[in-house]
Design a protein around this motif. Structure first.
Motif, short mmCIF file in Angstrom:
data_model
loop_
_atom_site.label_atom_id
_atom_site.label_comp_id
_atom_site.label_asym_id
_atom_site.label_seq_id
_atom_site.Cartn_x
_atom_site.Cartn_y
_atom_site.Cartn_z
N LYS A 134 0.83 -1.21 0.00
CA LYS A 134 0.00 0.00 0.00
C LYS A 134 0.86 1.26 0.00
CE LYS A 134 -3.69 0.62 -0.12
NZ LYS A 134 -4.56 1.05 -1.25
N ILE A 135 1.95 1.24 0.74
CA ILE A 135 2.83 2.41 0.78
C ILE A 135 3.43 2.68 -0.59
CG2 ILE A 135 5.08 3.20 1.63
CD1 ILE A 135 4.29 2.09 4.38
N LYS A 170 14.46 1.63 1.77
CA LYS A 170 14.78 3.05 1.78
C LYS A 170 13.57 3.95 1.58
CE LYS A 170 19.61 2.50 0.36
NZ LYS A 170 20.65 2.84 -0.66
N TYR A 171 12.47 3.38 1.04
CA TYR A 171 11.29 4.22 0.82
C TYR A 171 10.41 4.34 2.07
CZ TYR A 171 8.90 -0.27 -0.05
OH TYR A 171 8.39 -1.53 0.06
N MET A 172 10.87 3.80 3.20
CA MET A 172 10.17 3.94 4.48
C MET A 172 11.17 4.38 5.53
SD MET A 172 7.93 0.43 4.15
CE MET A 172 7.63 0.28 5.89
N LEU A 180 0.77 4.30 -2.66
CA LEU A 180 0.56 5.69 -2.28
C LEU A 180 1.67 6.59 -2.82
CD1 LEU A 180 -0.58 5.21 1.44
CD2 LEU A 180 -2.02 5.90 -0.49
N LEU A 181 2.88 6.06 -2.87
CA LEU A 181 4.00 6.83 -3.40
C LEU A 181 3.94 6.94 -4.93
CD1 LEU A 181 6.99 5.51 -1.24
CD2 LEU A 181 5.98 7.80 -1.18
N GLY A 182 3.14 6.07 -5.54
CA GLY A 182 3.04 6.09 -6.99
C GLY A 182 4.01 5.17 -7.69
#
Length: 286
Positions: free
Chosen positions: A99-100, A138-140, A103-105
């Motif tokens: 989901k994250i 790295k995206y969290m 949301l980030l695309g």
């Protein structure tokens, strides 16, 4: 943390995410509905419910690739053991990460560009600061607001009480093998229908992984939900374990909560039941 964000104590979050295993107690779903209606919506905070499926159904489906629950095993030679725990990663962490990315695309398998990330709040209090860890992607970026505020679990309970949320239930699967005796007693004594459900599931998993059984690779022993390795409806759940007794002595004010069986819960990032399971069980890991 959602309530603290909604009332302005903490910055307003963009989203709150609940990972649904499909087998939570009815009280958890009712509480989530209440939070959404009374706390989140008035503050303009969407609660997103994500899932990888129904863990109970998947465990009993021989056609489904099931991420194993940490079942207690009694090997044919009488030695105790446990199966590996993969359920938290599969049914909580995985759908949240998915989901994250959405949301980030950058849904999987797209690469999330360098410098694009979310700040993810995790509700670890000062009592369990040792569980606070950095994210593994790295995206969290993990943030721990309760620790930053210096809040203990008792502070959280006082705050929830002041907001009319004193009966907040802990999230965990109905049939989680990490339940302590108090949690099993709570299900048995307060929710007969849910007790019948977990007893039936316990009987159904006796021979282990349904998919493995269907392909002829049966478990070399028997699987159980309770650490005593006897059928759940015969297990000594009225016995007060050492962990439960210690908790009562250290937190006498929480005795009623312990008796209701809400001492342990399952967070995507902090499975609180593991410690008690290790303390009360000295079996070998299968």
């Amino acid at each position: 943390m959602l309530a603290l964000s909604a009332d302005g104590t903490l910055p307003k979050v963009d989203y709150a995410i609940f990972a649904d295993t499909g087998w939570e107690p009815r009280a958890v779903y009712d509480h989530l509905d209440h939070l959404e209606r009374e706390i989140a919506e008035p503050a303009g905070i969407p609660i997103l419910r994500v899932t990888s499926g129904n863990i109970r159904n998947d465990a009993l489906d021989p056609d489904h690739r099931f991420a194993s629950m940490p079942l207690y095993i009694l090997n044919k030679d009488g030695r105790p053991g446990m199966t590996r725990r993969q359920c938290t990663g599969e049914y909580k962490v995985k759908p949240i990460k998915k989901k994250i990315r959405d949301l980030l695309g950058y849904p999987h398998p797209a690469r999330v560009p360098k410098g694009v990330f979310v700040e993810q709040w995790i509700g670890i209090s000062t009592d369990e600061f040792h569980r606070a860890k950095d994210a593994d992607v790295k995206y969290m970026r993990n943030i721990h607001p309760l620790i930053d505020m210096g809040w203990s679990r008792s502070d959280c309970v006082r705050y929830l009480t002041s907001r009319g949320l004193a009966d907040t239930p802990k999230s965990s699967c109905l049939g989680c093998p990490f339940h302590g005796n108090a949690q099993w007693r709570n299900i048995r004594d307060r929710s007969p229908a849910e007790w019948a459900d977990v007893v039936a599931f316990d009987a159904a998993i006796r021979q282990g992984n349904a998919r493995a059984n269907a392909t002829g690779n049966k478990l070399l022993g028997e699987a159980f939900l309770h650490r005593s390795r006897v059928p759940l409806d015969q297990a000594p759940i009225d016995h007060v374990t050492a962990a439960e007794w210690t908790a009562r002595q250290q937190n006498p004010a929480d005795t009623d909560e312990l008796e209701q069986g809400v001492a342990n819960g399952c967070s995507p990032w902090t499975c609180r039941g593991e410690v008690e399971a290790v303390q009360d069980d000295f079996g070998l890991t299968a």
